[in-house]
Design a protein around this motif. Structure first.
Motif, PDB file in Angstrom:
ATOM      1  N   ARG A  31      -8.093   9.043   2.911  1.00  0.00           N
ATOM      2  CA  ARG A  31      -8.021   7.803   2.498  1.00  0.00           C
ATOM      3  C   ARG A  31      -7.362   7.057   2.837  1.00  0.00           C
ATOM      4  NH1 ARG A  31     -12.328   9.337  -2.557  1.00  0.00           N
ATOM      5  NH2 ARG A  31     -14.087  10.537  -1.610  1.00  0.00           N
ATOM      6  N   ALA A  32      -7.164   5.641   3.020  1.00  0.00           N
ATOM      7  CA  ALA A  32      -6.269   4.519   3.373  1.00  0.00           C
ATOM      8  C   ALA A  32      -5.889   4.136   1.702  1.00  0.00           C
ATOM      9  CB  ALA A  32      -7.172   3.347   3.842  1.00  0.00           C
ATOM     10  N   GLU A  33      -4.362   3.926   1.554  1.00  0.00           N
ATOM     11  CA  GLU A  33      -3.913   3.248   0.268  1.00  0.00           C
ATOM     12  C   GLU A  33      -4.111   4.397  -1.115  1.00  0.00           C
ATOM     13  OE1 GLU A  33      -5.522  -0.577  -1.358  1.00  0.00           O
ATOM     14  OE2 GLU A  33      -5.572  -1.572   1.345  1.00  0.00           O
ATOM     15  N   TYR A  34      -4.246   5.381  -0.337  1.00  0.00           N
ATOM     16  CA  TYR A  34      -4.134   6.599  -1.700  1.00  0.00           C
ATOM     17  C   TYR A  34      -2.869   7.693  -1.183  1.00  0.00           C
ATOM     18  CZ  TYR A  34      -6.066   9.850  -4.387  1.00  0.00           C
ATOM     19  OH  TYR A  34      -6.354  11.011  -5.532  1.00  0.00           O
ATOM     20  N   ALA A  35      -2.766   7.816   0.336  1.00  0.00           N
ATOM     21  CA  ALA A  35      -1.922   9.277   0.474  1.00  0.00           C
ATOM     22  C   ALA A  35      -0.341   8.286   1.688  1.00  0.00           C
ATOM     23  CB  ALA A  35      -2.491  10.116   1.095  1.00  0.00           C
ATOM     24  N   ILE A  36       0.410   9.832   1.617  1.00  0.00           N
ATOM     25  CA  ILE A  36       1.441   8.974   1.832  1.00  0.00           C
ATOM     26  C   ILE A  36       1.201   9.295   3.128  1.00  0.00           C
ATOM     27  CG2 ILE A  36       4.053  10.056   2.185  1.00  0.00           C
ATOM     28  CD1 ILE A  36       4.689  10.143  -0.370  1.00  0.00           C
ATOM     29  N   GLY A  37       1.851   8.320   4.528  1.00  0.00           N
ATOM     30  CA  GLY A  37       1.931   8.218   5.427  1.00  0.00           C
ATOM     31  C   GLY A  37       0.000   7.571   5.744  1.00  0.00           C
ATOM     32  N   TYR A  38      -0.789   7.323   5.080  1.00  0.00           N
ATOM     33  CA  TYR A  38      -1.661   6.158   5.064  1.00  0.00           C
ATOM     34  C   TYR A  38      -1.701   5.492   4.336  1.00  0.00           C
ATOM     35  CZ  TYR A  38      -2.608  10.638   7.569  1.00  0.00           C
ATOM     36  OH  TYR A  38      -3.240  11.962   8.547  1.00  0.00           O
ATOM     37  N   GLU A  39      -1.045   4.419   4.899  1.00  0.00           N
ATOM     38  CA  GLU A  39      -0.843   3.775   3.424  1.00  0.00           C
ATOM     39  C   GLU A  39      -2.188   2.378   3.446  1.00  0.00           C
ATOM     40  OE1 GLU A  39       3.404   2.238   3.307  1.00  0.00           O
ATOM     41  OE2 GLU A  39       3.912   4.643   3.474  1.00  0.00           O
ATOM     42  N   LEU A  50      11.242   4.898  -0.643  1.00  0.00           N
ATOM     43  CA  LEU A  50      10.789   6.056   0.590  1.00  0.00           C
ATOM     44  C   LEU A  50       9.452   5.405   0.844  1.00  0.00           C
ATOM     45  CD1 LEU A  50      11.779   9.519  -1.837  1.00  0.00           C
ATOM     46  CD2 LEU A  50      13.039   8.211   0.303  1.00  0.00           C
ATOM     47  N   THR A  51       8.414   5.302   0.753  1.00  0.00           N
ATOM     48  CA  THR A  51       6.702   5.382   0.894  1.00  0.00           C
ATOM     49  C   THR A  51       6.598   4.124  -0.396  1.00  0.00           C
ATOM     50  OG1 THR A  51       5.821   6.660  -0.141  1.00  0.00           O
ATOM     51  CG2 THR A  51       6.945   7.651   1.804  1.00  0.00           C
ATOM     52  N   ARG A  52       5.083   4.078   0.434  1.00  0.00           N
ATOM     53  CA  ARG A  52       4.276   2.554  -0.627  1.00  0.00           C
ATOM     54  C   ARG A  52       4.629   3.454  -1.586  1.00  0.00           C
ATOM     55  NH1 ARG A  52      -1.612   0.169   1.132  1.00  0.00           N
ATOM     56  NH2 ARG A  52      -1.731  -0.920  -0.720  1.00  0.00           N
ATOM     57  N   PHE A  53       4.497   4.307  -1.777  1.00  0.00           N
ATOM     58  CA  PHE A  53       4.009   5.122  -3.349  1.00  0.00           C
ATOM     59  C   PHE A  53       5.329   6.107  -4.177  1.00  0.00           C
ATOM     60  CE2 PHE A  53       0.135   5.839  -0.025  1.00  0.00           C
ATOM     61  CZ  PHE A  53       0.043   5.014  -0.602  1.00  0.00           C
ATOM     62  N   LEU A  54       5.903   6.433  -3.224  1.00  0.00           N
ATOM     63  CA  LEU A  54       7.539   7.734  -3.587  1.00  0.00           C
ATOM     64  C   LEU A  54       8.218   6.386  -3.610  1.00  0.00           C
ATOM     65  CD1 LEU A  54       7.636  10.191  -4.824  1.00  0.00           C
ATOM     66  CD2 LEU A  54       8.348  10.279  -2.516  1.00  0.00           C
ATOM     67  N   ASP A  74       2.880   6.892  -7.768  1.00  0.00           N
ATOM     68  CA  ASP A  74       2.544   6.420  -8.065  1.00  0.00           C
ATOM     69  C   ASP A  74       1.661   5.908  -7.690  1.00  0.00           C
ATOM     70  OD1 ASP A  74       0.821   4.478  -9.811  1.00  0.00           O
ATOM     71  OD2 ASP A  74       1.856   3.410 -10.874  1.00  0.00           O
ATOM     72  N   ASN A  75       0.128   5.827  -6.660  1.00  0.00           N
ATOM     73  CA  ASN A  75      -1.155   5.548  -6.341  1.00  0.00           C
ATOM     74  C   ASN A  75      -2.230   5.595  -7.165  1.00  0.00           C
ATOM     75  OD1 ASN A  75      -1.999   8.498  -6.993  1.00  0.00           O
ATOM     76  ND2 ASN A  75      -1.985   9.355  -4.345  1.00  0.00           N
ATOM     77  N   ILE A  76      -2.204   4.719  -8.582  1.00  0.00           N
ATOM     78  CA  ILE A  76      -3.316   5.185  -8.992  1.00  0.00           C
ATOM     79  C   ILE A  76      -3.898   3.802  -8.454  1.00  0.00           C
ATOM     80  CG2 ILE A  76      -2.449   6.373 -11.518  1.00  0.00           C
ATOM     81  CD1 ILE A  76      -2.587   3.150 -12.158  1.00  0.00           C
ATOM     82  N   LYS A  77      -5.590   4.094  -8.831  1.00  0.00           N
ATOM     83  CA  LYS A  77      -6.785   2.533  -8.488  1.00  0.00           C
ATOM     84  C   LYS A  77      -6.941   2.638 -10.223  1.00  0.00           C
ATOM     85  CE  LYS A  77      -7.476   3.455  -3.982  1.00  0.00           C
ATOM     86  NZ  LYS A  77      -8.469   3.585  -2.783  1.00  0.00           N
ATOM     87  N   TRP A  78      -6.846   1.395 -10.050  1.00  0.00           N
ATOM     88  CA  TRP A  78      -7.046   0.951 -12.434  1.00  0.00           C
ATOM     89  C   TRP A  78      -8.994   1.322 -11.885  1.00  0.00           C
ATOM     90  CZ3 TRP A  78      -4.526   0.020 -15.743  1.00  0.00           C
ATOM     91  CH2 TRP A  78      -3.451   0.441 -16.201  1.00  0.00           C
ATOM     92  N   GLY A  79      -9.184   1.194 -12.459  1.00  0.00           N
ATOM     93  CA  GLY A  79     -11.086   1.145 -13.695  1.00  0.00           C
ATOM     94  C   GLY A  79     -10.871  -0.450 -14.503  1.00  0.00           C
ATOM     95  N   PRO A  80     -11.752  -0.256 -15.105  1.00  0.00           N
ATOM     96  CA  PRO A  80     -11.211  -1.666 -16.193  1.00  0.00           C
ATOM     97  C   PRO A  80     -11.352  -1.463 -17.161  1.00  0.00           C
ATOM     98  CG  PRO A  80     -14.023  -0.200 -16.594  1.00  0.00           C
ATOM     99  CD  PRO A  80     -12.362   0.222 -14.885  1.00  0.00           C
ATOM    100  N   VAL A  81      -9.930  -0.303 -18.031  1.00  0.00           N
ATOM    101  CA  VAL A  81     -10.045  -0.070 -18.935  1.00  0.00           C
ATOM    102  C   VAL A  81      -8.688   0.347 -18.894  1.00  0.00           C
ATOM    103  CG1 VAL A  81     -11.249  -0.641 -20.933  1.00  0.00           C
ATOM    104  CG2 VAL A  81     -10.947   1.202 -20.259  1.00  0.00           C
ATOM    105  N   GLY A  82      -7.962   1.125 -17.272  1.00  0.00           N
ATOM    106  CA  GLY A  82      -7.032   2.091 -17.329  1.00  0.00           C
ATOM    107  C   GLY A  82      -7.133   2.629 -15.983  1.00  0.00           C
ATOM    108  N   PRO A  83      -6.314   3.402 -15.416  1.00  0.00           N
ATOM    109  CA  PRO A  83      -6.227   4.399 -14.363  1.00  0.00           C
ATOM    110  C   PRO A  83      -7.554   5.119 -14.071  1.00  0.00           C
ATOM    111  CG  PRO A  83      -4.345   4.427 -15.454  1.00  0.00           C
ATOM    112  CD  PRO A  83      -5.171   3.452 -16.316  1.00  0.00           C
ATOM    113  N   HIS A  84      -8.015   4.928 -12.549  1.00  0.00           N
ATOM    114  CA  HIS A  84      -9.381   5.706 -12.748  1.00  0.00           C
ATOM    115  C   HIS A  84      -9.714   6.803 -11.409  1.00  0.00           C
ATOM    116  CE1 HIS A  84     -13.789   5.758 -12.321  1.00  0.00           C
ATOM    117  NE2 HIS A  84     -13.753   6.012 -10.734  1.00  0.00           N
ATOM    118  N   LYS A  85      -8.354   6.807 -10.471  1.00  0.00           N
ATOM    119  CA  LYS A  85      -8.122   7.650  -9.313  1.00  0.00           C
ATOM    120  C   LYS A  85      -6.853   8.133  -8.923  1.00  0.00           C
ATOM    121  CE  LYS A  85      -9.991   8.724  -5.290  1.00  0.00           C
ATOM    122  NZ  LYS A  85     -10.862   7.495  -3.756  1.00  0.00           N
ATOM    123  N   GLY A  86      -6.654   8.548  -9.271  1.00  0.00           N
ATOM    124  CA  GLY A  86      -5.262   8.988  -8.284  1.00  0.00           C
ATOM    125  C   GLY A  86      -4.405  10.037  -9.039  1.00  0.00           C
ATOM    126  N   ARG A  87      -2.866   9.574  -9.232  1.00  0.00           N
ATOM    127  CA  ARG A  87      -1.907  10.284  -9.444  1.00  0.00           C
ATOM    128  C   ARG A  87      -0.949   9.085  -9.882  1.00  0.00           C
ATOM    129  NH1 ARG A  87      -0.723  16.094  -6.094  1.00  0.00           N
ATOM    130  NH2 ARG A  87      -3.376  14.916  -5.804  1.00  0.00           N
TER     131      ARG A  87
END
Length: 595
Positions: A2-10, A358-362, A407-420
């Motif tokens: 999935r794009a915008e979630y993993a290193i190398g697939y930003e 180093l990358t978009r997330f690291l 950091d590659n989280i995606k936000w929900g309405p009141v906080g992070p919803h997915k990622g790490r």
């Protein structure tokens, strides 16, 4: 992947097709953003295993397509602001540039004999460049020939095996499918819709044509058998040419002025926090930057009453290069329990920082900090949360630090919803009044169970060593719920939060005493674990039955909702030792997003 979630697939291309199948169906090739540039990936179609990862010296890769023999990939590449057509040999990785000019060349397609069609706004010989006037061009034996009339939108030309080219254009304002016949040398309209057709694709024998189109508020896929005979033909479309022509002009030196930095306000944010024991605190943030974004200044404060009891930060960041450089002036307070005493540490100092992505997330962060620590010890503060007797002392500190942040989280309405999220930091004092060596790990993982529900886990481990180690306290919201504030204090501790976050009430309207409407009230079920290591650490005991000893835990539930642009968090928690509840239910009201 999935794009915008993993290193190398930003990121993946949204506006120009970025995925292609090999003609034998064995491979898929696509372009993905990695460290600021596009990388071409070739993977096995059956299981997604990577066959080749091709790092090209090209800023953007668009509309890749396998050649009929699957030995090459042809694509549109963006380099130094110019869009041209390239051919890549897969095995060797060598690249041949077909066009090299200022014109917008895109959407290439290759035939069995090696001819290439593509979309461009290049002018004909001895004509002005009316940029934005696109047509389909043919590249054959080193010669480029325009095939179709011009219009403002042309995309996705594909060869028909029997001769000719299908393409999408807006000759009549809608995005319809057209066909150019090499034999007749003319264009015929093959569809008559009012909206748009996207990404046509034809079978190798030319008997089936598939495309996506917009229909009844959604996108559908249509497959047409024998498209040349079953799709209607209409008359030749009219040509449209942009009225804007490109022409070279001499630069007016009098209008050229050197850039001068001028700061303007980016935002001003004021918010409040409330803790049921500590009360209210106010937070204000002001940010300024210049128009190029090279300089960034931020002032933040957290006022608790007097100036000396407040958190104050003033930072400056230089962001022109890949490495960000920063300076900070700060004062902030930390509170620790040395039961029954309360320790208040006030930090007053300056720091220099740098961070390298180093990358978009690291990224890597380094810093050096010098500050004075003012220590106040309030005697017999607990359990009444009040004292009039105290002592004061102060110490000088200097320490370098280094941290690795992901950091590659995606936000929900009141906080992070997915990622790490993860942060591993270590620092050690030098030339200081005290000897401190510290390492801290903060790891958070968010599992998306559904578009509105998730499972969140957070692990924090902190250890401080040396003659005068750092101390931390846990207890209360954001650490170990079910226990009092500062319930556990030590130089080596850890805690684990596990939460199931779910939608609870979608819409709640209250009429009395005030008309209030609350939407999207969220629920949470949680359990917290935590402990402090002193001379020893015994997780559980079997005396008087199995029960936890030094490891503390609690269970609870809570609500989250937005009101007046503030996120309210209400938690009820109760300590448990795997045998009995060890205390009464405790209630916490806090403001701000979830961790």
């Amino acid at each position: 992947m999935r794009a915008e979630y993993a290193i190398g697939y930003e990121g993946l291309s949204l506006f120009q097709g970025g995925v292609t199948w090999s003609t034998d169906g064995e491979y898929i090739a696509y372009a993905a953003k990695s460290q600021g540039k596009d990388v071409l990936n070739v993977v096995y179609a059956q299981d997604g295993r990577r066959y080749k990862r091709l790092n090209l010296d090209i800023d953007g890769i668009y509309a890749p397509q396998f050649s009929p023999d699957n030995q090459n990939i042809i694509f549109s590449g963006l380099k130094d602001g110019a869009s041209d057509i390239y051919i890549l040999e897969i095995e060797s990785g060598s690249v041949e540039q077909i066009t090299d000019d200022l014109y917008a060349d895109k959407y290439p397609s290759v035939s069995k004999d090696g001819s290439i069609v593509f979309v461009s706004d290049r002018p004909d010989a001895d004509e002005d460049w009316n940029y934005g006037s696109f047509a389909v061009f043919l590249y054959q034996d080193g010669t480029i020939t325009r095939l179709t009339e011009r219009t403002s939108y042309v995309t996705s030309p594909i060869f028909n095996p029997d001769g000719g080219v299908f393409f999408v254009a807006n000759y009549d304002s809608a995005y319809n499918l057209y066909f150019y016949s090499f034999e007749e040398g003319r264009i015929t309209k093959k569809t008559d819709i009012l909206n748009e057709i996207h990404y046509p694709s034809i079978s190798q024998d030319g008997n089936k044509l598939a495309f996506a189109y917009y229909n009844d508020y959604g996108y559908d896929v249509c497959v047409v058998k024998e498209p040349l005979t079953k799709m209607d033909e209409t008359s030749q479309p009219e040509e449209w040419v942009s009225e804007y022509a490109y022409g070279k002009e001499e630069l007016d030196d009098e209008r050229v002025k050197p850039y001068r930095m001028r700061l303007t306000f980016d935002y001003f944010v004021a918010s409040a926090s409330y803790y049921s024991v500590l009360g209210f605190s106010g937070v204000g943030q002001i940010a300024l930057s210049d128009i190029l974004g090279n300089h960034y200044i931020q002032f933040a404060s957290n006022f608790y009453g007097s100036l000396t009891e407040s958190d104050i930060f003033l930072s400056y960041w230089y962001l022109k290069k890949r490495i960000d450089y920063g300076l900070v002036l700060f004062q902030y307070l930390n509170y620790y329990s040395d039961y029954p005493d309360l320790l208040v540490w006030r930090y007053l100092g300056v720091g220099a920082m740098a961070q390298y992505p180093l990358t978009r997330f690291l990224r890597i962060e380094v810093g050096a900090y010098a500050y004075k620590l003012y220590e106040t010890r309030w005697f017999s503060y607990f359990p009444r949360y009040y004292s009039t007797s105290y002592t004061k002392d102060d110490y000088n500190y200097f320490y370098p630090s280094i941290a690795l942040v992901f950091d590659n989280i995606k936000w929900g309405p009141v906080g992070p919803h997915k990622g790490r999220r993860a942060r591993l930091e270590t620092y050690s004092t030098l030339f200081s009044s005290r000897d401190i060596r510290t390492a801290v790990l903060d790891y958070r993982r968010y599992f998306e169970l559904s578009p509105r529900a998730s499972f969140a886990a957070r692990l924090v481990l902190a250890g401080s060593f040396g003659e005068n180690p750092d101390f931390w306290s846990i207890g209360g919201p954001n650490t170990l719920r079910g226990y009092d504030y500062y319930a556990l204090t030590g130089s080596k501790l850890g805690f684990l939060n596990l939460e199931y976050r779910f939608p609870f009430v979608d819409y709640l309207k209250i009429s009395f005493p005030l008309p209030i409407v609350l939407r999207d009230i969220r629920g949470v079920l949680f359990t917290d674990f935590g402990g402090v290591h002193t001379d020893s650490f015994t997780i559980y005991t079997r005396e008087d039955g199995f029960q936890l000893q030094d490891l503390k835990t609690a269970i609870g539930f809570g609500l989250r909702f937005n009101f007046l642009f503030i996120i309210f968090k209400l938690d009820w928690a109760r300590a448990h030792n795997f045998k009995d509840f060890t205390d009464e239910w405790k209630f916490y009201l806090t403001l701000g997003p979830e961790w």
